[in-house]
Write a protein that holds these residues in place. Structure first.
Motif, short mmCIF file in Angstrom:
data_model
loop_
_atom_site.label_atom_id
_atom_site.label_comp_id
_atom_site.label_asym_id
_atom_site.label_seq_id
_atom_site.Cartn_x
_atom_site.Cartn_y
_atom_site.Cartn_z
N LEU A 125 0.84 -1.20 0.00
CA LEU A 125 0.00 0.00 0.00
C LEU A 125 0.88 1.24 0.00
CD1 LEU A 125 -2.78 1.28 0.06
CD2 LEU A 125 -2.76 1.05 2.55
N ASN A 126 1.95 1.22 0.78
CA ASN A 126 2.88 2.35 0.78
C ASN A 126 3.52 2.57 -0.58
OD1 ASN A 126 2.51 3.13 3.40
ND2 ASN A 126 4.15 1.86 4.20
N LYS A 127 3.90 1.48 -1.24
CA LYS A 127 4.50 1.60 -2.57
C LYS A 127 3.51 2.19 -3.56
CE LYS A 127 7.92 -1.98 -1.97
NZ LYS A 127 8.47 -3.27 -2.38
N ALA A 128 2.24 1.78 -3.46
CA ALA A 128 1.21 2.35 -4.34
C ALA A 128 1.03 3.83 -4.05
CB ALA A 128 -0.11 1.61 -4.14
N LEU A 129 1.04 4.20 -2.77
CA LEU A 129 0.89 5.61 -2.41
C LEU A 129 2.10 6.44 -2.84
CD1 LEU A 129 -0.72 5.19 1.11
CD2 LEU A 129 -1.81 6.14 -0.92
N ASP A 130 3.29 5.84 -2.81
CA ASP A 130 4.49 6.54 -3.27
C ASP A 130 4.49 6.72 -4.78
OD1 ASP A 130 5.47 6.79 -0.73
OD2 ASP A 130 6.84 5.06 -0.88
N THR A 131 3.94 5.75 -5.50
CA THR A 131 4.00 5.75 -6.96
C THR A 131 2.85 6.54 -7.57
OG1 THR A 131 4.97 3.54 -6.82
CG2 THR A 131 4.18 4.25 -8.98
N PHE A 132 1.67 6.45 -6.97
CA PHE A 132 0.49 7.08 -7.55
C PHE A 132 -0.12 8.08 -6.57
CE2 PHE A 132 0.86 2.78 -9.26
CZ PHE A 132 0.97 3.06 -10.62
N TYR A 141 -8.25 1.13 -3.71
CA TYR A 141 -7.94 0.16 -2.65
C TYR A 141 -9.19 -0.19 -1.86
CZ TYR A 141 -6.28 -1.74 1.75
OH TYR A 141 -6.13 -2.52 2.85
N ASN A 142 -9.95 0.84 -1.49
CA ASN A 142 -11.16 0.64 -0.69
C ASN A 142 -12.16 -0.25 -1.42
OD1 ASN A 142 -13.08 0.87 1.27
ND2 ASN A 142 -13.39 3.06 1.04
N VAL A 143 -12.44 0.07 -2.69
CA VAL A 143 -13.42 -0.70 -3.46
C VAL A 143 -12.91 -2.13 -3.71
CG1 VAL A 143 -14.51 -0.90 -5.73
CG2 VAL A 143 -14.49 1.30 -4.53
N MET A 144 -11.63 -2.27 -4.07
CA MET A 144 -11.08 -3.59 -4.37
C MET A 144 -11.06 -4.47 -3.12
SD MET A 144 -7.63 -4.31 -6.42
CE MET A 144 -7.31 -5.87 -7.19
N PHE A 145 -10.62 -3.90 -1.99
CA PHE A 145 -10.59 -4.65 -0.73
C PHE A 145 -11.98 -5.14 -0.36
CE2 PHE A 145 -11.23 -4.27 3.90
CZ PHE A 145 -10.47 -5.35 4.31
N LYS A 146 -12.96 -4.24 -0.39
CA LYS A 146 -14.33 -4.63 -0.02
C LYS A 146 -14.92 -5.62 -1.01
CE LYS A 146 -15.32 -0.57 2.70
NZ LYS A 146 -16.03 0.69 2.82
N SER A 147 -14.68 -5.42 -2.29
CA SER A 147 -15.21 -6.34 -3.30
C SER A 147 -14.63 -7.74 -3.13
CB SER A 147 -14.90 -5.83 -4.71
OG SER A 147 -15.51 -4.59 -4.93
N LEU A 148 -13.33 -7.83 -2.93
CA LEU A 148 -12.70 -9.14 -2.76
C LEU A 148 -13.12 -9.81 -1.45
CD1 LEU A 148 -9.16 -8.40 -4.21
CD2 LEU A 148 -11.00 -9.75 -5.25
N THR A 149 -13.35 -9.02 -0.41
CA THR A 149 -13.84 -9.57 0.85
C THR A 149 -15.25 -10.13 0.67
OG1 THR A 149 -12.50 -8.02 2.10
CG2 THR A 149 -14.33 -9.05 3.27
N ILE A 150 -16.09 -9.40 -0.05
CA ILE A 150 -17.45 -9.89 -0.34
C ILE A 150 -17.38 -11.15 -1.18
CG2 ILE A 150 -19.57 -9.36 -1.61
CD1 ILE A 150 -19.13 -6.40 -0.68
N LEU A 151 -16.53 -11.16 -2.21
CA LEU A 151 -16.39 -12.35 -3.06
C LEU A 151 -15.92 -13.55 -2.24
CD1 LEU A 151 -16.36 -13.69 -5.86
CD2 LEU A 151 -14.00 -12.88 -6.10
#
Length: 164
Positions: A125-132, A141-151
């Motif tokens: 997550l830090n690397k993503a925040l540093d890069t983008f 991150y929020n949508v992907m995390f929640k979607s994968l948790t639901i899946l």
């Protein structure tokens, strides 16, 4: 001991000599708790990671997983219906690692809530925040995390009908 008592009261099960084992479990657990050494204070998630990657714990974790795989794929199909320890062994072994994982998460939450932010140890997550840009990373991150948790929950609890 409470389970045996409740089984006797609610399920009308007869108490027999094996009920004594519950009493011994309570006495043994109480003795262990009363005489357990004081745990050391953990100061960071990095310290937890260092402890989890020590050779002794890694050996234990690999040994547990190997035993679980042998039990699940060899012993349970053949002896599961006749040997209680095959099922209980898998549960107990996996639980020993699960408790350590939950304990590590609890330590990181406790430290974060006490003001020592531990989120810096989420490297990817830090690397993503540093890069983008944060404005882009956070919602994705929020949508992907929640979607994968639901899946994962849908798959685990069989909400998805595979036969359709």
């Amino acid at each position: 001991m409470g389970q045996v008592t409740l089984a006797h009261i609610i399920l009308r099960e007869r108490l027999h000599i094996f009920g004594l084992g519950s009493v011994l479990c309570v006495v043994g657990s109480t003795t262990i708790v009363l005489h357990a050494p004081q745990e050391r204070e953990i100061e960071s998630v990095k310290e937890v990671w260092d402890l989890a990657t020590e050779p002794a714990f890694l050996f234990y974790a690999f040994l547990v997983m190997a035993i679980v795989l042998v039990l699940v794929f060899h012993y349970i199909p053949e002896y599961g219906q006749t040997h209680i320890m095959s099922y209980i062994g898998v549960c107990s072994l996996v639980s020993s690692l699960s408790v350590m994982s939950v304990k590590a998460l609890g330590i990181s939450l406790k430290l974060t809530l006490s003001g020592m932010i531990q989120l810096i140890y989420l490297n990817y997550l830090n690397k993503a925040l540093d890069t983008f840009n944060t404005v882009v990373v956070s919602p994705i991150y929020n949508v992907m995390f929640k979607s994968l948790t639901i899946l994962a929950s849908m798959i685990m609890f069989k909400v998805i009908n595979y036969s359709s």
